[in-house]
Design a protein around this motif. Structure first.
Motif, mmCIF file in Angstrom:
data_model
loop_
_atom_site.group_PDB
_atom_site.id
_atom_site.type_symbol
_atom_site.label_atom_id
_atom_site.label_comp_id
_atom_site.label_asym_id
_atom_site.label_seq_id
_atom_site.Cartn_x
_atom_site.Cartn_y
_atom_site.Cartn_z
ATOM 1 N N GLN A 30 2.687 1.638 2.331
ATOM 2 C CA GLN A 30 3.925 1.321 3.033
ATOM 3 C C GLN A 30 3.729 0.116 3.941
ATOM 4 O O GLN A 30 2.972 0.179 4.914
ATOM 5 C CB GLN A 30 4.380 2.522 3.869
ATOM 6 N N ALA A 31 4.411 -0.974 3.632
ATOM 7 C CA ALA A 31 4.250 -2.225 4.378
ATOM 8 C C ALA A 31 4.649 -2.093 5.837
ATOM 9 O O ALA A 31 4.073 -2.752 6.701
ATOM 10 C CB ALA A 31 5.067 -3.334 3.716
ATOM 11 N N THR A 32 5.600 -1.234 6.137
ATOM 12 C CA THR A 32 6.102 -1.111 7.507
ATOM 13 C C THR A 32 5.259 -0.183 8.376
ATOM 14 O O THR A 32 5.519 -0.042 9.562
ATOM 15 C CB THR A 32 7.560 -0.619 7.503
ATOM 16 N N THR A 33 4.256 0.438 7.811
ATOM 17 C CA THR A 33 3.370 1.330 8.557
ATOM 18 C C THR A 33 2.363 0.515 9.364
ATOM 19 O O THR A 33 1.823 -0.468 8.865
ATOM 20 C CB THR A 33 2.602 2.251 7.579
ATOM 21 N N ASN A 34 2.134 0.932 10.595
ATOM 22 C CA ASN A 34 1.088 0.309 11.397
ATOM 23 C C ASN A 34 -0.229 0.536 10.674
ATOM 24 O O ASN A 34 -0.619 1.668 10.406
ATOM 25 C CB ASN A 34 1.071 0.923 12.797
ATOM 26 N N GLN A 35 -0.919 -0.550 10.346
ATOM 27 C CA GLN A 35 -2.136 -0.454 9.535
ATOM 28 C C GLN A 35 -3.223 -1.377 10.067
ATOM 29 O O GLN A 35 -3.565 -2.370 9.434
ATOM 30 C CB GLN A 35 -1.828 -0.742 8.068
ATOM 31 N N LYS A 37 -6.445 -3.226 10.555
ATOM 32 C CA LYS A 37 -7.484 -3.522 9.566
ATOM 33 C C LYS A 37 -7.171 -2.802 8.264
ATOM 34 O O LYS A 37 -7.987 -2.104 7.687
ATOM 35 C CB LYS A 37 -8.869 -3.149 10.083
ATOM 36 N N GLY A 38 -5.938 -3.007 7.798
ATOM 37 C CA GLY A 38 -5.421 -2.245 6.673
ATOM 38 C C GLY A 38 -5.595 -2.866 5.314
ATOM 39 O O GLY A 38 -5.673 -4.085 5.155
ATOM 40 N N LEU A 39 -5.651 -1.991 4.319
ATOM 41 C CA LEU A 39 -5.604 -2.355 2.913
ATOM 42 C C LEU A 39 -4.227 -1.920 2.424
ATOM 43 O O LEU A 39 -3.905 -0.731 2.448
ATOM 44 C CB LEU A 39 -6.704 -1.647 2.119
ATOM 45 N N PHE A 40 -3.410 -2.883 2.006
ATOM 46 C CA PHE A 40 -2.052 -2.602 1.556
ATOM 47 C C PHE A 40 -2.025 -2.445 0.045
ATOM 48 O O PHE A 40 -2.548 -3.284 -0.691
ATOM 49 C CB PHE A 40 -1.106 -3.726 1.988
ATOM 50 N N LEU A 41 -1.403 -1.359 -0.425
ATOM 51 C CA LEU A 41 -1.269 -1.074 -1.850
ATOM 52 C C LEU A 41 0.185 -1.284 -2.250
ATOM 53 O O LEU A 41 1.040 -0.480 -1.898
ATOM 54 C CB LEU A 41 -1.665 0.377 -2.142
ATOM 55 N N SER A 42 0.469 -2.357 -2.950
ATOM 56 C CA SER A 42 1.830 -2.656 -3.372
ATOM 57 C C SER A 42 2.114 -1.938 -4.687
ATOM 58 O O SER A 42 1.907 -2.489 -5.768
ATOM 59 C CB SER A 42 2.012 -4.170 -3.527
ATOM 60 N N ILE A 43 2.575 -0.703 -4.586
ATOM 61 C CA ILE A 43 2.770 0.126 -5.777
ATOM 62 C C ILE A 43 4.068 -0.220 -6.490
ATOM 63 O O ILE A 43 4.102 -0.371 -7.701
ATOM 64 C CB ILE A 43 2.708 1.616 -5.409
ATOM 65 N N ASN A 44 5.158 -0.337 -5.742
ATOM 66 C CA ASN A 44 6.453 -0.722 -6.306
ATOM 67 C C ASN A 44 7.342 -1.239 -5.171
ATOM 68 O O ASN A 44 6.855 -1.452 -4.056
ATOM 69 C CB ASN A 44 7.094 0.439 -7.074
ATOM 70 N N GLU A 45 8.633 -1.412 -5.431
ATOM 71 C CA GLU A 45 9.535 -1.955 -4.421
ATOM 72 C C GLU A 45 9.600 -1.080 -3.165
ATOM 73 O O GLU A 45 9.854 -1.577 -2.067
ATOM 74 C CB GLU A 45 10.950 -2.126 -4.994
ATOM 75 N N GLU A 46 9.410 0.217 -3.320
ATOM 76 C CA GLU A 46 9.418 1.131 -2.168
ATOM 77 C C GLU A 46 8.302 0.809 -1.174
ATOM 78 O O GLU A 46 8.401 1.156 -0.007
ATOM 79 C CB GLU A 46 9.246 2.584 -2.630
#
Length: 149
Positions: A30-35, A37-46
C-alpha cells in the motif's frame, strides 16, 4: 534481523538503481502506508502510486516488468522487476522465514510486513502474516530445546 537489499538481489536478477547495502524495516503493498525504510510491492492499481510510496518512506520497489515504470522514478532508486508481484511476495516471505530460522535473539528487530491486498489472499489461499511465521519459528525452537534437555 531485517530483510536486506542483497536478499532481494538473489531472488530478482532483473533490477535497476543502486545496489548498495540497505535493510528494509517495512514491506507493504500500500503506497499510502507509512513505510520507513520500506520496500513497496506494486501488485495492482489498489496498491497506489510509486510517488506516494516514496513520499511515505519507500527506499525500493518490486515492480511488474510489463508495467511501465513512472518517469519520475529516481535513477538511483532500487527497483526489482518480476513477472508476477503477488507470487514474488511468497518468495520474499519464504526467504525471510529461512533467514530468521535458527535466530536466537529474542529482542531482535524484524522487518514489518503490512500486506493488505486481497489479490494475495485469493491467489495464494493463505495469509502471509509474519507474526504467524515467527510464532511457528518460536514454537519450533521451544520444541527443539525441550527435546535436548
Amino acid at each position: 534481523m531485517y530483510l536486506a537489499l542483497n536478499d532481494l538481489a538473489s531472488l530478482f536478477p532483473d533490477k535497476q538503481g543502486i545496489q548498495d547495502e540497505m535493510v528494509f524495516h517495512t514491506v507493504t503493498d500500500q503506497a499510502t502506508t507509512n513505510q520507513p525504510k520500506g520496500l513497496f510491492l506494486s501488485i495492482n492499481e489498489e496498491s497506489g502510486e510509486l510517488s506516494d510510496a516514496i513520499a511515505n518512506g519507500a527506499i525500493a520497489a518490486i515492480w511488474d516488468h510489463q508495467k511501465k515504470l513512472p518517469r519520475y522514478t529516481p535513477t538511483y532508486f532500487p527497483v526489482f522487476f518480476t513477472k508476477d508481484v503477488a507470487w514474488s511476495v511468497k518468495k520474499i516471505i519464504t526467504l525471510y522465514k529461512e533467514k530468521l530460522d535458527g535466530e536466537t535473539n529474542k529482542r531482535m528487530e524484524i522487518t514489518n510486513f503490512i500486506l493488505l491486498n486481497k489479490k494475495l489472499l485469493n491467489k495464494n489461499n493463505q495469509t502471509y502474516d509474519i507474526a504467524g511465521i515467527l510464532e511457528k519459528l518460536e514454537n519450533k525452537r521451544s520444541n527443539d530445546t525441550e527435546r535436548r534437555g
